[in-house]
Design a protein around this motif. Sequence first.
Motif, mmCIF file in Angstrom:
data_model
loop_
_atom_site.group_PDB
_atom_site.id
_atom_site.type_symbol
_atom_site.label_atom_id
_atom_site.label_comp_id
_atom_site.label_asym_id
_atom_site.label_seq_id
_atom_site.Cartn_x
_atom_site.Cartn_y
_atom_site.Cartn_z
ATOM 1 N N GLU B 147 1.052 -1.139 -0.016
ATOM 2 C CA GLU B 147 0.088 -0.093 -0.123
ATOM 3 C C GLU B 147 0.781 1.341 -0.078
ATOM 4 O OE1 GLU B 147 -2.706 -0.538 3.020
ATOM 5 O OE2 GLU B 147 -4.187 -1.396 2.029
ATOM 6 N N SER B 148 1.936 1.384 0.933
ATOM 7 C CA SER B 148 2.929 2.254 0.886
ATOM 8 C C SER B 148 3.403 2.485 -0.345
ATOM 9 C CB SER B 148 3.831 2.173 2.161
ATOM 10 O OG SER B 148 4.654 1.254 1.658
ATOM 11 N N LYS B 149 3.827 1.396 -0.867
ATOM 12 C CA LYS B 149 4.575 1.545 -2.304
ATOM 13 C C LYS B 149 3.628 2.146 -3.283
ATOM 14 C CE LYS B 149 8.026 -1.922 -2.629
ATOM 15 N NZ LYS B 149 8.207 -3.374 -2.894
ATOM 16 N N VAL B 150 2.293 1.644 -3.266
ATOM 17 C CA VAL B 150 1.228 2.210 -4.316
ATOM 18 C C VAL B 150 1.183 3.651 -4.004
ATOM 19 C CG1 VAL B 150 -1.230 1.946 -4.667
ATOM 20 C CG2 VAL B 150 0.065 -0.052 -4.597
ATOM 21 N N ALA B 151 1.212 4.106 -2.737
ATOM 22 C CA ALA B 151 0.834 5.425 -2.324
ATOM 23 C C ALA B 151 2.114 6.151 -2.898
ATOM 24 C CB ALA B 151 0.516 5.697 -0.657
ATOM 25 N N ALA B 152 3.226 5.596 -2.595
ATOM 26 C CA ALA B 152 4.572 6.387 -3.045
ATOM 27 C C ALA B 152 4.263 6.652 -4.583
ATOM 28 C CB ALA B 152 5.749 5.630 -2.605
ATOM 29 N N GLU B 153 4.027 5.537 -5.166
ATOM 30 C CA GLU B 153 3.948 5.488 -6.669
ATOM 31 C C GLU B 153 2.702 6.553 -7.126
ATOM 32 O OE1 GLU B 153 6.212 4.412 -9.562
ATOM 33 O OE2 GLU B 153 6.209 3.495 -7.706
ATOM 34 N N LYS B 154 1.834 6.646 -6.331
ATOM 35 C CA LYS B 154 0.870 7.411 -6.942
ATOM 36 C C LYS B 154 1.236 8.825 -6.611
ATOM 37 C CE LYS B 154 -4.260 7.312 -5.634
ATOM 38 N NZ LYS B 154 -5.314 7.014 -4.393
ATOM 39 N N GLN B 155 2.015 9.173 -5.608
ATOM 40 C CA GLN B 155 2.482 10.367 -4.993
ATOM 41 C C GLN B 155 3.114 10.865 -6.343
ATOM 42 O OE1 GLN B 155 1.224 11.369 -2.354
ATOM 43 N NE2 GLN B 155 1.701 13.650 -2.778
ATOM 44 N N ARG B 156 4.234 9.904 -6.740
ATOM 45 C CA ARG B 156 5.266 10.130 -7.479
ATOM 46 C C ARG B 156 4.694 10.348 -8.973
ATOM 47 N NH1 ARG B 156 8.754 7.754 -10.733
ATOM 48 N NH2 ARG B 156 7.918 5.473 -10.227
ATOM 49 N N ALA B 157 3.508 9.686 -9.111
ATOM 50 C CA ALA B 157 2.804 10.000 -10.381
ATOM 51 C C ALA B 157 2.001 11.077 -10.730
ATOM 52 C CB ALA B 157 1.676 8.706 -10.549
ATOM 53 N N PHE B 158 1.374 11.374 -9.364
ATOM 54 C CA PHE B 158 0.546 12.590 -9.423
ATOM 55 C C PHE B 158 1.668 13.797 -9.578
ATOM 56 C CE2 PHE B 158 -3.040 10.917 -6.698
ATOM 57 C CZ PHE B 158 -3.890 11.222 -7.596
ATOM 58 N N ALA B 159 2.601 13.552 -8.783
ATOM 59 C CA ALA B 159 3.782 14.642 -8.980
ATOM 60 C C ALA B 159 4.092 14.918 -10.440
ATOM 61 C CB ALA B 159 5.049 14.538 -8.071
ATOM 62 N N ALA B 160 4.403 13.765 -10.854
ATOM 63 C CA ALA B 160 4.931 13.638 -12.409
ATOM 64 C C ALA B 160 3.833 14.265 -13.448
ATOM 65 C CB ALA B 160 5.341 12.261 -12.964
#
Lengths: 249, 199
Positions: B147-160
């Motif tokens: 979940e934390s990975k997904v969240a980080a990935e999401k964060q990163r994706a959002f940031a991107a």
Amino acid sequence: MAGGSSIDVLGQFELHSVFGGLGDALHFSQSPVYMMLAVVLVLAFLYFGMRPAAVVPGRFQAAAEVCYEFIRNMAIDTIGPEGASFFPFIFTLFFFILAGNYLGLLPFSYTFTSHIAVTFALAMMVFVLTVVVSLKVQGIRFFAHFMPAGASLALAPLLIPIEILSFLSRPVSLSIRLFANMVAGHVMFEIFASFVIMLAGFGVVGDVFAIGPIAINVALVALELLVGVLQAYVFAILTCIYLREAVAH
Amino acid sequence: MGVMIKTVRAGIFSFAAGVSLLVVAAPCAHAAGMPQLDFKNPLVTGQVIWGAFIFLVFYLVLSRVMLPRVGRVLEDRSARISGDLEVARAAKHDADNAVAELQHARKTAMAEAKANLQKALDDEKRNTEAKIQEIKERLAAEIAEAESKVAAEKQRAFAALTDIAVETTQELVSRVTGVRPAPALVATKVENVVAERVA
């Protein structure tokens, strides 16, 4: 025994010395011979009966044991615990008399218990034994028996002689009872047997009627078998009763 | 019975006495009296002496030898019987003890087996529970990690996504207007729009 037409019933009780001159010198008649025979028969019965000494007895051994236990129980039941020490004496007395009575039933034999001298000697032996035992066990208190307890003193002059007389008459009654029974039985045998011989003198009719006395004699043998054991028993049980009084404290 | 015998005896005696009297009185009876009462005859008294001696010997043999022998046999028998009974009683006692011991042992073994079984079951249950717990924890950890990975990935994706949106917006604006807007301004605008969307 029947001389002519007379009946000699007492001839059978006459004593004759045996073994010739030696018997004469020792006054040894057929009577001691039959006593010895009686003793030997009883001892042989016990010896051969008990020889197997089996835990499970055969008939012969069982018979010897029954004799032993019968007299032993009689002695102990009647006299009490002290009876065990008198048991051999009672046994000797009973079988001496029984063997004498039964030997006399054999034809041509002699009955030593039909002599008052023998029975009185046996009775006196019992009497002296009871007096000696009484004096030994009870001491001077023995004489108190001649005054029945609880009787008034006024009766003493009457009671004491009666009691002494009845005490002294014991050996007399004991010996005459046995003697008279044996004599009576053998006199009757002789009489009826003589009838047979007398009737034989009357030819065929006599022969037929002779069946009667023979039948009576056969019945008398049965009666005498009963009397023989009964008199031995009476002699032994009365001895036991006298000894019980002697050992009573 | 006693009375009958007495009567019979009395009868015999009186009969014999009567017969004897008759015989004694009879003239042809050659005996003068009863031979038993002829005490002058030495044989009559002699048989008493002999009889006493024979009786004594009889008594001694019986009391010393014969009767003890019979008594010993009877004693041996009763001793043997009571001994056998004793042995039988002891054997029965032993057997009873053995049975009781056996029953006790069986009961103990049964209780022990039951306890062992229960313990094994308990252990198994505890082990299983522990394993399940462990698996649960691991799964939970993995899930959390994922979940934390997904969240980080999401964060990163959002940031991107914001960067892409800013660049795209810049490109669009420059194509449309030919003026390339300042990246900071575009970024602020895009962020506002995103914030509006999210709200």
